[in-house]
Design an enzyme around this catalytic site. Structure first.
Site, PDB file in Angstrom:
ATOM      1  N   ASP A  59      95.390 -27.767 -53.658  1.00 25.46           N
ATOM      2  CA  ASP A  59      93.714 -27.856 -54.119  1.00 25.46           C
ATOM      3  C   ASP A  59      93.100 -27.462 -52.585  1.00 25.46           C
ATOM      4  O   ASP A  59      91.859 -28.270 -52.421  1.00 25.46           O
ATOM      5  CB  ASP A  59      93.439 -29.560 -54.171  1.00 25.46           C
ATOM      6  CG  ASP A  59      94.222 -29.893 -55.306  1.00 25.46           C
ATOM      7  OD1 ASP A  59      94.312 -29.332 -56.278  1.00 25.46           O
ATOM      8  OD2 ASP A  59      94.669 -31.036 -55.450  1.00 25.46           O
ATOM      9  N   HIS A 108      93.178 -24.773 -60.685  1.00 24.47           N
ATOM     10  CA  HIS A 108      92.418 -23.861 -59.695  1.00 24.47           C
ATOM     11  C   HIS A 108      91.163 -23.672 -60.480  1.00 24.47           C
ATOM     12  O   HIS A 108      90.718 -23.327 -61.704  1.00 24.47           O
ATOM     13  CB  HIS A 108      93.295 -22.619 -59.778  1.00 24.47           C
ATOM     14  CG  HIS A 108      94.460 -22.589 -58.925  1.00 24.47           C
ATOM     15  ND1 HIS A 108      95.147 -21.615 -58.817  1.00 24.47           N
ATOM     16  CD2 HIS A 108      95.323 -23.630 -58.678  1.00 24.47           C
ATOM     17  CE1 HIS A 108      96.577 -21.710 -58.336  1.00 24.47           C
ATOM     18  NE2 HIS A 108      96.356 -23.024 -58.183  1.00 24.47           N
TER      19      HIS A 108
END
Ligand code: GDP
Ligand code: MG
Length: 426
Positions: free
Chosen positions: A12, A40
């Protein structure tokens, strides 16, 4: 030019956002590991997208996207993701999406096994995303996987493969966990329903990438998660089940004969970690809540609140080394703008002794963070497009981190949108 975009931390970091930005000069974007546990997030002129399985290059019309042999594919999830993108006007055809014939299929029994195991573990659970990723990689290495290429064989051949695997799987599902027995016919029907529509997309993607590289095309490898979630080098067993490391990219993409020209490490200006496991730099209470809100740190794939902490020098230095990063994109610097003093975890101690390298095992479990506080800047930096435009304290922070991890920071991201970034000249 062969470039890997990889995560330096626990995932992340903003890989999707950086792939979307940097893929402008690339012809091919490849996902080389992981499955739909990835999340994503990309925000550009076409809208906001959360990509789980598809490479982030799918949003660029002239990019060919590849799901490599190292990826595991939940067919139903892929069906849904392709549908959602198409509804948003994104074109997806066998021309711009190629799926490796060697990639392994993640089925409903993998998801079921993931859930059964987490439930069995109770308080000792891994914090799995429950998307079947560990069981499907387990099966891959047990040589009990069904591959995308199997969809191109005769129905009889596929059916008998499924039957053999289901007989074996029922030893765990039915006899081990005491759950309802799997039915090979049902699994075949599921695979057929969501898999056969992909037949035209399935090919020898390694061959395709190799030919593209031979012709001088630019190829980008997009990692899922980060170095600290790598199956070998991460915080095992609280890792993912595949290799998130840049060196694995040529293997997971089917071009082990090729060497990377460039590895860009995506590194976050502070730390976040989803799920269980040691996270030494973790902040708690109001400090954590504030940072979580400022950074909107809730999992893109699962919605889970992410654990947060200050930038972790020891872990990031280790991440840079393991990724073999040539340069860094430092992301989410703007998130820190609200702080008077910025907490930085400069190292760990165990039994009062400072560690030189990122540890494993009990040492990691018992490590205590050493925190220092550096000057904040307290102004909105999301409009800055040059290093000089940043407040002095923000420049100092970037330089401080660059020195601490020993790798050049080439990009600084100051917002989630495509244009919100700074390039630092050499
Ligand atoms: P990935 O898994 O590495 O691709 O990262 P995620 O997409 O899961 O998480 C990154 C989050 O931060 C996403 O919501 C992005 O839109 C957002 N993001 C990325 N870069 C920046 C940045 O520089 N500033 C801010 N404020 N948000 C960013
Ligand atoms: Mg993510």
């Amino acid at each position: 030019m062969l470039t890997a975009i990889t995560g330096i931390n626990w995932g992340d970091e903003g890989k999707g956002r950086m792939v979307d930005l940097l893929s402008e000069d690339y012809d091919v974007v490849v996902r080389y590991q992981g499955g739909n546990n990835a999340g994503h997030t990309v925000i550009n002129e076409k809208g906001k997208f959360v990509l789980n399985l598809l490479p982030s290059g799918i949003l660029r019309e002239d990019v060919v996207n590849v799901m490599g042999n190292g990826v595991v594919i939940d067919l139903k999830h892929l069906h849904g993701e392709m549908g959602r993108l198409r509804e948003a006007g994104i074109k997806i055809t066998p021309e711009n999406l190629k799926i490796s014939d060697r990639a392994i299929i993640c089925t409903p029994y993998h998801v079921q096994q993931d859930c059964l195991e987490e439930e069995r573990l109770k308080d000792a659970k891994y914090g799995s995303t429950r998307r079947g990723i560990a069981p499907v990689y387990g099966d891959k290495y047990m040589k009990k996987g069904i591959r995308m290429g199997d969809l191109l064989d005769s129905e009889e051949s596929l059916k008998s493969k499924i039957e053999g695997i289901v007989n074996w799987k029922n030893l765990f599902i039915e006899k081990g966990y005491g759950a309802e027995k799997l039915d090979a016919e049902e699994i075949f029907a599921w695979i057929k329903e969501y898999g056969y529509e992909l037949k035209d997309y399935i090919c020898d993607t390694g061959l395709f990438i190799n030919e593209a590289a031979e012709k001088g095309k630019n190829v980008m490898f997009e990692a899922q998660l980060g170095a600290l979630r790598d199956i070998d080098f991460g915080i095992y067993p609280f890792t993912s089940s595949s290799s998130t490391i840049a060196s694995y990219a040529p293997i997971g993409a089917g071009v082990p004969n090729r060497k990377l020209d460039l590895t860009v490490g995506i590194m976050k200006a502070y730390s976040t970690c989803v799920g269980e496991g040691p996270f030494t730099a973790e902040l708690f209470g109001d400090d954590a809540e504030h940072l979580r809100k400022a950074g909107n740190e809730y999992g893109a794939a699962t919605g889970r609140p992410r654990r947060v902490g200050g930038f972790d020098v020891l872990a990031s230095k280790y991440g840079v080394r393991m990724q073999g990063a040539d340069e860094i994109a430092l992301t989410k610097l703007d998130v820190l703008s609200y702080m008077d003093k910025i907490p930085v975890c400069t190292g760990y101690t165990v039994d009062g002794k400072e560690l030189d390298v990122f540890p494993i095992g009990e040492k990691l479990d018992n490590a205590k963070p050493v925190y220092e506080y550096v000057e904040g800047w307290h102004e909105d930096i999301s409009g800055c497009r040059k290093l000089e435009e940043l407040p002095k304290a923000a420049i100092e922070y970037v330089k401080y981190i660059e020195k601490a991890v020993g790798c050049k920071i080439k990009y600084v991201s100051v917002g989630a949108e495509r244009e919100e970034y700074i390039v630092i000249p050499d």
